[in-house]
Design a protein around this motif. Structure first.
Motif, PDB file in Angstrom:
ATOM      1  N   PRO A 179       0.804  -1.233   0.000  1.00  0.00           N
ATOM      2  CA  PRO A 179       0.000   0.000   0.000  1.00  0.00           C
ATOM      3  C   PRO A 179       0.831   1.274   0.000  1.00  0.00           C
ATOM      4  CG  PRO A 179       0.040  -0.952   2.188  1.00  0.00           C
ATOM      5  CD  PRO A 179       0.723  -1.941   1.286  1.00  0.00           C
ATOM      6  N   ILE A 180       2.122   1.165   0.273  1.00  0.00           N
ATOM      7  CA  ILE A 180       3.032   2.308   0.194  1.00  0.00           C
ATOM      8  C   ILE A 180       4.035   2.022  -0.911  1.00  0.00           C
ATOM      9  CG2 ILE A 180       4.793   3.674   1.400  1.00  0.00           C
ATOM     10  CD1 ILE A 180       3.403   2.987   4.018  1.00  0.00           C
ATOM     11  N   PRO A 181       4.135   2.877  -1.916  1.00  0.00           N
ATOM     12  CA  PRO A 181       5.091   2.626  -3.003  1.00  0.00           C
ATOM     13  C   PRO A 181       6.522   2.818  -2.529  1.00  0.00           C
ATOM     14  CG  PRO A 181       4.065   4.776  -3.273  1.00  0.00           C
ATOM     15  CD  PRO A 181       3.348   4.114  -2.136  1.00  0.00           C
ATOM     16  N   PRO A 182       7.490   2.208  -3.214  1.00  0.00           N
ATOM     17  CA  PRO A 182       8.904   2.368  -2.836  1.00  0.00           C
ATOM     18  C   PRO A 182       9.434   3.718  -3.288  1.00  0.00           C
ATOM     19  CG  PRO A 182       8.746   0.970  -4.769  1.00  0.00           C
ATOM     20  CD  PRO A 182       7.323   1.265  -4.337  1.00  0.00           C
ATOM     21  N   ALA A 217       4.928   6.545   5.145  1.00  0.00           N
ATOM     22  CA  ALA A 217       3.477   6.685   5.038  1.00  0.00           C
ATOM     23  C   ALA A 217       3.095   8.157   4.920  1.00  0.00           C
ATOM     24  CB  ALA A 217       2.803   6.054   6.253  1.00  0.00           C
ATOM     25  N   ARG A 218       3.751   8.999   5.704  1.00  0.00           N
ATOM     26  CA  ARG A 218       3.480  10.442   5.638  1.00  0.00           C
ATOM     27  C   ARG A 218       3.827  10.983   4.255  1.00  0.00           C
ATOM     28  NH1 ARG A 218       6.013  15.574   7.540  1.00  0.00           N
ATOM     29  NH2 ARG A 218       7.948  14.456   7.948  1.00  0.00           N
ATOM     30  N   LEU A 219       4.954  10.559   3.721  1.00  0.00           N
ATOM     31  CA  LEU A 219       5.379  10.990   2.396  1.00  0.00           C
ATOM     32  C   LEU A 219       4.399  10.515   1.322  1.00  0.00           C
ATOM     33  CD1 LEU A 219       7.709  12.442   0.920  1.00  0.00           C
ATOM     34  CD2 LEU A 219       8.829  10.209   0.715  1.00  0.00           C
ATOM     35  N   ALA A 220       3.957   9.256   1.440  1.00  0.00           N
ATOM     36  CA  ALA A 220       3.015   8.715   0.456  1.00  0.00           C
ATOM     37  C   ALA A 220       1.698   9.487   0.462  1.00  0.00           C
ATOM     38  CB  ALA A 220       2.763   7.236   0.748  1.00  0.00           C
ATOM     39  N   LEU A 221       1.229   9.867   1.641  1.00  0.00           N
ATOM     40  CA  LEU A 221      -0.014  10.638   1.724  1.00  0.00           C
ATOM     41  C   LEU A 221       0.181  12.047   1.168  1.00  0.00           C
ATOM     42  CD1 LEU A 221      -1.166   9.480   5.259  1.00  0.00           C
ATOM     43  CD2 LEU A 221      -2.314   8.960   3.107  1.00  0.00           C
ATOM     44  N   ARG A 230       7.444   9.928  -8.562  1.00  0.00           N
ATOM     45  CA  ARG A 230       8.293   8.908  -9.175  1.00  0.00           C
ATOM     46  C   ARG A 230       8.735   7.912  -8.107  1.00  0.00           C
ATOM     47  NH1 ARG A 230      11.595  12.114 -10.644  1.00  0.00           N
ATOM     48  NH2 ARG A 230      13.059  11.970  -8.911  1.00  0.00           N
ATOM     49  N   ALA A 231       8.311   6.671  -8.225  1.00  0.00           N
ATOM     50  CA  ALA A 231       8.749   5.610  -7.319  1.00  0.00           C
ATOM     51  C   ALA A 231      10.039   4.991  -7.856  1.00  0.00           C
ATOM     52  CB  ALA A 231       7.669   4.541  -7.189  1.00  0.00           C
ATOM     53  N   LEU A 232      10.749   4.284  -6.988  1.00  0.00           N
ATOM     54  CA  LEU A 232      11.922   3.537  -7.434  1.00  0.00           C
ATOM     55  C   LEU A 232      11.483   2.449  -8.405  1.00  0.00           C
ATOM     56  CD1 LEU A 232      13.777   3.094  -4.025  1.00  0.00           C
ATOM     57  CD2 LEU A 232      14.236   4.797  -5.798  1.00  0.00           C
ATOM     58  N   THR A 233      12.320   2.160  -9.380  1.00  0.00           N
ATOM     59  CA  THR A 233      12.007   1.102 -10.344  1.00  0.00           C
ATOM     60  C   THR A 233      12.225  -0.268  -9.715  1.00  0.00           C
ATOM     61  OG1 THR A 233      14.267   0.949 -11.197  1.00  0.00           O
ATOM     62  CG2 THR A 233      12.809   2.613 -12.201  1.00  0.00           C
TER      63      THR A 233
END
Length: 210
Positions: A112-115, A183-187, A195-198
């Motif tokens: 639920p949280i992207p890298p 989680a705070r960053l994702a929200l 941009r998430a890590l590949t």
């Protein structure tokens, strides 16, 4: 570390988590593996006001043998520590942003949280399963937590909070802190096309740092 040193460190780290709002009131609990059993924060205790001599001690069979009565969620810690023999500690918090993700994500989700950052991958890992909701203190959740912990260092309890393990007590606390900040960053970045890590970058981190 000796048992007394671990008791002191547990109190120090619990107070630090509490002071920064990672737990409030009597929310949250922490356990540490010992050569002859386990230490656990007592039931209805505040992480900000722990006393080293009153921390609960359980034997290798999880029977209470010293200190105050352990947390009512002892089964949660047992589920993780029996599934992960490499883990030396478990931290369960009600930290705001990780709990918010646990309210938004569907039970059964595995990421639920992207890298978004390397330290999220390094400390939490690739998988962050969301466990279906159970009433706090309901031992019926133990099998689900145990199964998830076999392949995940951390998980979110739906509408409840994160459960995080680590090789040492310090590792588990660091990972719980990293999970909350991720989680705070994702929200903050929701809907912004962050941009998430590949996949290759994630694999490189895991192969390098484990």
């Amino acid at each position: 570390m000796t048992e007394n040193e671990l008791r002191d460190l547990l109190c120090e780290l619990g107070a630090s988590l509490f002071a920064r709002g990672y737990s409030v009131g009597s929310a949250g609990n922490i356990s540490v593996r010992l050569p002859d059993g386990y230490l656990m924060t007592p039931t209805n205790s505040s992480l900000g006001r722990l006393k080293a001599e009153r921390i609960s001690k359980l034997d290798a069979g999880w029977a209470h043998v010293g200190g105050d009565k352990p947390s009512k969620e002892v089964f949660m810690h047992r589920a993780v520590l029996t599934a992960r023999p490499d883990a030396g500690a478990v931290v369960h918090l009600h930290s705001t942003h990780a709990t918010a993700i646990g309210c938004l994500a569907e039970p059964g989700e595995s990421a639920p949280i992207p890298p978004l950052t390397p330290y999220f991958v390094m400390r939490v890992g690739r998988s962050l399963p969301v466990i279906p909701y159970y009433r706090p203190g309901d031992a019926a959740m133990e099998p689900a937590i145990h199964e998830a912990a076999k392949s995940a260092r951390a998980m979110l309890l739906a509408n409840h909070g994160p459960v995080v393990s680590g090789k040492t007590l310090m590792d588990a606390v660091y990972a719980a802190e990293e999970l909350e900040e991720s989680a705070r960053l994702a929200l903050m970045l929701r809907g912004a096309g962050a941009r998430a890590l590949t996949g290759a970058q994630v694999e490189d981190l895991l192969s390098t740092f484990g």
